[in-house]
Design an enzyme around this catalytic site. Structure first.
Site, PDB file in Angstrom:
ATOM      1  N   ASN A   1       0.804  -1.231   0.000  1.00  0.00           N
ATOM      2  CA  ASN A   1       0.000   0.000   0.000  1.00  0.00           C
ATOM      3  C   ASN A   1       0.833   1.276   0.000  1.00  0.00           C
ATOM      4  O   ASN A   1       0.486   2.262  -0.626  1.00  0.00           O
ATOM      5  CB  ASN A   1      -1.004  -0.013   1.158  1.00  0.00           C
ATOM      6  CG  ASN A   1      -0.343  -0.201   2.501  1.00  0.00           C
ATOM      7  OD1 ASN A   1       0.800  -0.645   2.595  1.00  0.00           O
ATOM      8  ND2 ASN A   1      -1.042   0.148   3.558  1.00  0.00           N
TER       9      ASN A   1
ATOM     10  N   GLY B   1       1.975  -5.621   7.572  1.00  0.00           N
ATOM     11  CA  GLY B   1       1.095  -6.372   6.666  1.00  0.00           C
ATOM     12  C   GLY B   1      -0.160  -6.788   7.395  1.00  0.00           C
ATOM     13  O   GLY B   1      -0.526  -6.195   8.422  1.00  0.00           O
TER      14      GLY B   1
ATOM     15  N   THR C   1      -2.933  -8.956   9.619  1.00  0.00           N
ATOM     16  CA  THR C   1      -2.855  -9.533  10.967  1.00  0.00           C
ATOM     17  C   THR C   1      -2.609 -11.042  10.931  1.00  0.00           C
ATOM     18  O   THR C   1      -1.804 -11.571  11.701  1.00  0.00           O
ATOM     19  CB  THR C   1      -4.134  -9.172  11.744  1.00  0.00           C
ATOM     20  OG1 THR C   1      -4.115  -7.754  11.962  1.00  0.00           O
ATOM     21  CG2 THR C   1      -4.199  -9.865  13.095  1.00  0.00           C
ATOM     22  N   ALA C   2      -3.262 -11.749  10.001  1.00  0.00           N
ATOM     23  CA  ALA C   2      -3.079 -13.202   9.940  1.00  0.00           C
ATOM     24  C   ALA C   2      -1.632 -13.525   9.564  1.00  0.00           C
ATOM     25  O   ALA C   2      -1.005 -14.425  10.146  1.00  0.00           O
ATOM     26  CB  ALA C   2      -4.037 -13.808   8.924  1.00  0.00           C
ATOM     27  N   THR C   3      -1.080 -12.772   8.622  1.00  0.00           N
ATOM     28  CA  THR C   3       0.323 -13.006   8.233  1.00  0.00           C
ATOM     29  C   THR C   3       1.242 -12.676   9.408  1.00  0.00           C
ATOM     30  O   THR C   3       2.213 -13.395   9.669  1.00  0.00           O
ATOM     31  CB  THR C   3       0.711 -12.140   7.019  1.00  0.00           C
ATOM     32  OG1 THR C   3      -0.330 -12.182   6.063  1.00  0.00           O
ATOM     33  CG2 THR C   3       1.990 -12.622   6.378  1.00  0.00           C
TER      34      THR C   3
ATOM     35  N   GLU D   1       3.522  -4.389  12.597  1.00  0.00           N
ATOM     36  CA  GLU D   1       2.526  -3.335  12.349  1.00  0.00           C
ATOM     37  C   GLU D   1       1.440  -3.983  11.508  1.00  0.00           C
ATOM     38  O   GLU D   1       1.655  -4.282  10.345  1.00  0.00           O
ATOM     39  CB  GLU D   1       3.143  -2.177  11.561  1.00  0.00           C
ATOM     40  CG  GLU D   1       4.353  -1.538  12.184  1.00  0.00           C
ATOM     41  CD  GLU D   1       4.020  -0.722  13.418  1.00  0.00           C
ATOM     42  OE1 GLU D   1       2.817  -0.460  13.651  1.00  0.00           O
ATOM     43  OE2 GLU D   1       4.946  -0.377  14.151  1.00  0.00           O
TER      44      GLU D   1
HETATM   45  O1  TXE Z   1      -0.683  -8.738   3.013  1.00  0.00           O
HETATM   46  P1  TXE Z   1       0.368  -9.731   3.626  1.00  0.00           P
HETATM   47  P2  TXE Z   1      -1.556  -8.916   1.714  1.00  0.00           P
HETATM   48  C1  TXE Z   1      -4.019  -6.295   5.292  1.00  0.00           C
HETATM   49  C2  TXE Z   1      -5.248  -5.983   4.499  1.00  0.00           C
HETATM   50  C3  TXE Z   1      -5.101  -6.853   3.323  1.00  0.00           C
HETATM   51  C4  TXE Z   1      -4.533  -8.098   3.954  1.00  0.00           C
HETATM   52  C5  TXE Z   1      -3.788  -8.990   3.036  1.00  0.00           C
HETATM   53  O2  TXE Z   1      -6.386  -6.348   5.214  1.00  0.00           O
HETATM   54  O3  TXE Z   1      -6.302  -7.111   2.681  1.00  0.00           O
HETATM   55  O4  TXE Z   1      -3.646  -7.596   4.917  1.00  0.00           O
HETATM   56  O5  TXE Z   1      -2.878  -8.231   2.243  1.00  0.00           O
HETATM   57  C6  TXE Z   1       4.751 -10.897   3.001  1.00  0.00           C
HETATM   58  N1  TXE Z   1       6.003 -14.913   5.938  1.00  0.00           N
HETATM   59  N2  TXE Z   1      -2.927  -5.410   5.042  1.00  0.00           N
HETATM   60  O6  TXE Z   1      -1.893 -10.304   1.353  1.00  0.00           O
HETATM   61  O7  TXE Z   1       0.144 -11.116   3.105  1.00  0.00           O
HETATM   62  C7  TXE Z   1       4.199 -10.456   1.672  1.00  0.00           C
HETATM   63  O8  TXE Z   1       4.931 -11.033   0.606  1.00  0.00           O
HETATM   64  C8  TXE Z   1       6.662 -13.766   5.714  1.00  0.00           C
HETATM   65  C9  TXE Z   1      -2.713  -4.416   6.038  1.00  0.00           C
HETATM   66  O9  TXE Z   1      -0.858  -8.167   0.675  1.00  0.00           O
HETATM   67  O10 TXE Z   1       0.375  -9.507   5.062  1.00  0.00           O
HETATM   68  C10 TXE Z   1       4.357  -8.949   1.774  1.00  0.00           C
HETATM   69  O11 TXE Z   1       5.705  -8.574   1.501  1.00  0.00           O
HETATM   70  N3  TXE Z   1       6.206 -12.808   4.907  1.00  0.00           N
HETATM   71  C11 TXE Z   1      -1.385  -3.803   5.901  1.00  0.00           C
HETATM   72  C12 TXE Z   1       4.024  -8.684   3.245  1.00  0.00           C
HETATM   73  O12 TXE Z   1       4.260  -9.922   3.913  1.00  0.00           O
HETATM   74  C13 TXE Z   1       5.027 -12.987   4.304  1.00  0.00           C
HETATM   75  C14 TXE Z   1      -0.865  -3.558   4.557  1.00  0.00           C
HETATM   76  C15 TXE Z   1       2.585  -8.248   3.506  1.00  0.00           C
HETATM   77  O13 TXE Z   1       1.724  -9.211   2.951  1.00  0.00           O
HETATM   78  C16 TXE Z   1       4.277 -14.166   4.513  1.00  0.00           C
HETATM   79  C17 TXE Z   1      -1.147  -4.655   3.654  1.00  0.00           C
HETATM   80  C18 TXE Z   1       4.809 -15.158   5.370  1.00  0.00           C
HETATM   81  N4  TXE Z   1       4.175 -16.293   5.613  1.00  0.00           N
HETATM   82  C19 TXE Z   1      -2.180  -5.498   3.924  1.00  0.00           C
HETATM   83  N5  TXE Z   1       3.129 -14.065   3.797  1.00  0.00           N
HETATM   84  C20 TXE Z   1      -1.082  -2.677   6.836  1.00  0.00           C
HETATM   85  N6  TXE Z   1      -1.006  -2.964   8.125  1.00  0.00           N
HETATM   86  O14 TXE Z   1      -0.854  -1.556   6.407  1.00  0.00           O
HETATM   87  C21 TXE Z   1       3.157 -12.871   3.176  1.00  0.00           C
HETATM   88  N7  TXE Z   1       4.304 -12.222   3.460  1.00  0.00           N
END
Ligand code: TXE
Length: 500
Positions: free
Chosen positions: A157, A232, A234-236, A254
């Site tokens: 984002n 990223g 919350t689940a990740t 965060e």
């Molecule tokens: O985020 P991910 P995604 C939220 C928002 C969004 C949802 C999913 O609700 O719809 O998260 O978005 C890396 N081990 N936010 O799928 O998956 C991934 O490659 C290590 C809120 O894009 O959390 C990327 O570089 N790393 C948020 C980063 O983590 C892993 C901003 C974020 O991806 C991984 C974005 C793993 N197992 C989404 N899986 C905010 N807080 O601003 C993924 N990644």
């Protein structure tokens, strides 16, 4: 925009000072969200790339970066800031193409903030202090040591803004870095690697591309990585925490938010409406700090609702390069599908759409992009999924409250606790809510007004730890204490067994 059929750019890992072929010949396409066309390819990411990156970062750390003088590191960060500033337009265009956000936003927010991050932490390092605790014949002083190689995992984002937010303090404190930008938005991180190649010794900044489940996961687990700063979902974040725990890696998480905007009858309602719309829809609602729940005192619901609807309808969706554009495209087709599934759920949960929520007709070449009209929904029960789960798109719900106690209950009634914004002219109330809201950051009569010296982070499911100012410097270092007992003239030596 690239014409259909034009060759894709190939973005490679940046290892030991040069762009390098990945270990495996497996690639992902990166799309331009505004038109849906691919513009680049990146490696799928592999454990081998990550291993190489982390081992190189370890070597660079041991070969001297960890022992460079703070003043030298601060100067290098300032150089990086100046070099980035000089190429702001190129970076802004890349960020806008990669994310679908308005070029104006990239020019006014993302890139200037990335420059400010680098400059701010150069200054913070120059002014950093560590404590010394004296008592009779005993001196305790604290020193801060770098951790070693650290992993920076960032989302799509605010790609460069968030990468530099972590990178600058990590380098400032003498760590080396392995960055993994989001697979959706690898552009500006790659440009930054090229820029840093001219400034930093090889291995100090390493970058791998790839999916979260390949490159991201391997990076968190890599034995050379001593800390992980992650932004990223919350689940990740929970998975990252599980992977990092067995090796006791330092963690900063965060995560998501479902932030409330609280509007009281005594507020300047025009300003509050403008603030609530900005909080809900900036960057198409794809900021963890977005105010996606608008809580308004029932006595002013009607005029406030009208002011909101008028402002949301006035938001202009369109070509990200057009300076008149307010809202760009969502990041991907998958993400738009997810946001739309929440819109369908909102209808089932009793929501009424005051405006938006459809796919707007867009002219070529934007027709293939991931567009969605900003939606304002009312009538959702406070405990409904749409009013409590993070949607992370241009969707806000409107909820009336009777009094301050109910406003507080609604605001705190979700599992997240990142930030809140309160609109009121009553100073007592502002302080009361500032105290009682379950949020890491509370803004009063504003939103997203940042001072980089302040702590940033969430409570509850919005994360763990704080970054910003001295909190970042603390996260990216290990505080150590040195206790020296000495004989000071006729002062008796302190008794080691008795604490002061
Ligand atoms: O985020 P991910 P995604 C939220 C928002 C969004 C949802 C999913 O609700 O719809 O998260 O978005 C890396 N081990 N936010 O799928 O998956 C991934 O490659 C290590 C809120 O894009 O959390 C990327 O570089 N790393 C948020 C980063 O983590 C892993 C901003 C974020 O991806 C991984 C974005 C793993 N197992 C989404 N899986 C905010 N807080 O601003 C993924 N990644």
């Amino acid at each position: 925009m690239k014409p259909a059929g034009a060759a894709l750019q190939t973005l490679r890992p940046f290892l030991d000072g040069v762009f390098t072929d990945p270990a495996r010949d497996e690639w992902l396409q990166v799309q331009e969200p505004a038109c849906g066309r691919p513009w680049a390819r990146i490696p799928r990411g592999s454990e081998e790339d990550v291993r190489r990156a982390a081992a190189g970062a370890r070597r660079a750390f041991e070969e001297g970066w960890g022992r460079t003088a703070p003043g030298e590191r601060a100067d290098l960060l300032d150089q990086a800031a100046a070099a980035l500033e000089a190429r702001s337009e190129e970076f802004a265009r890349c960020e806008s193409r990669d994310t679908g956000k308005p070029l104006r936003l990239a020019r006014e927010l993302d890139i200037p903030r990335a420059v400010a991050n680098l400059r701010f932490f150069a200054g913070a390092l120059r002014h950093d202090e560590t404590p010394c605790h004296e008592s009779a014949g005993v001196l305790n002083y604290t020193s801060r040591r770098p951790l070693g190689p650290v992993a920076l995992i960032t989302p799509w984002n605010l790609p460069l803004y968030l990468l530099t937010w972590k990178l600058a303090p990590a380098l400032a404190m003498g760590n080396t870095v392995v960055a993994k930008p989001s697979e959706w938005t690898p552009g500006t991180a790659t440009l930054l690697a090229g820029l840093l190649a001219e400034i930093l010794p090889p291995g100090v900044f390493q970058m791998v591309h790839g999916l979260g489940e390949t490159a991201g996961r391997a990076l968190v687990r890599d034995p050379d990585i001593r800390a992980v700063s992650f932004t990223g979902g919350t689940a990740t974040g929970a998975e990252v925490a599980r992977s990092a725990a067995p090796a006791f890696k330092k963690l900063s998480l965060e995560l998501g938010g479902k932030n409330p905007t609280l509007v009281f009858a005594d507020a300047d309602l025009e300003e509050a409406a403008a603030g609530a719309v900005r909080a809900a829809f900036t960057n198409q609602g794809q900021i963890c700090l977005c105010g996606s729940r608008i809580l308004v005192e029932a006595s002013v619901l009607k005029p406030f609702r009208e002011a909101l609807v008028e402002r949301v309808r006035a938001l202009r969706l369109g070509d990200p390069a057009d300076p008149a554009t307010d809202l760009g495209a969502l990041i991907s087709a998958e993400h738009r599908d997810r946001v739309e599934s929440y819109l369908a759920l909102a209808r089932e949960e009793g929501g009424r759409f005051l405006t938006g929520g459809g796919r707007p007709p867009m002219p070529e070449p934007l027709a293939g992009g991931y567009w969605l009209e900003p939606a304002l929904v009312e009538g959702l029960p406070a405990a409904s999924r749409c009013a409590t789960e993070e949607i992370f798109g241009p969707v806000a719900s409107l909820h009336p409250f009777r009094d301050e106690a109910e406003a507080l209950r609604l605001a705190n009634g979700v599992r997240y606790g990142l930030c809140a914004s309160v609109w009121t002219r009553d100073l007592d109330r502002a302080h009361r809510l500032g105290h009682d809201l379950e949020a890491g950051m509370v803004w009063v009569n504003t939103w997203l007004l940042r001072d980089l010296r302040t702590p940033f982070g969430g409570v509850k499911d919005s994360g763990l730890g704080r970054e910003g100012g001295r909190w970042s410097l603390e996260f990216f270092s290990e505080a150590r204490n040195l206790c020296i007992r000495y004989c000071a003239g006729d002062v008796p030596a302190a008794q080691p067994s008795r604490p002061t």
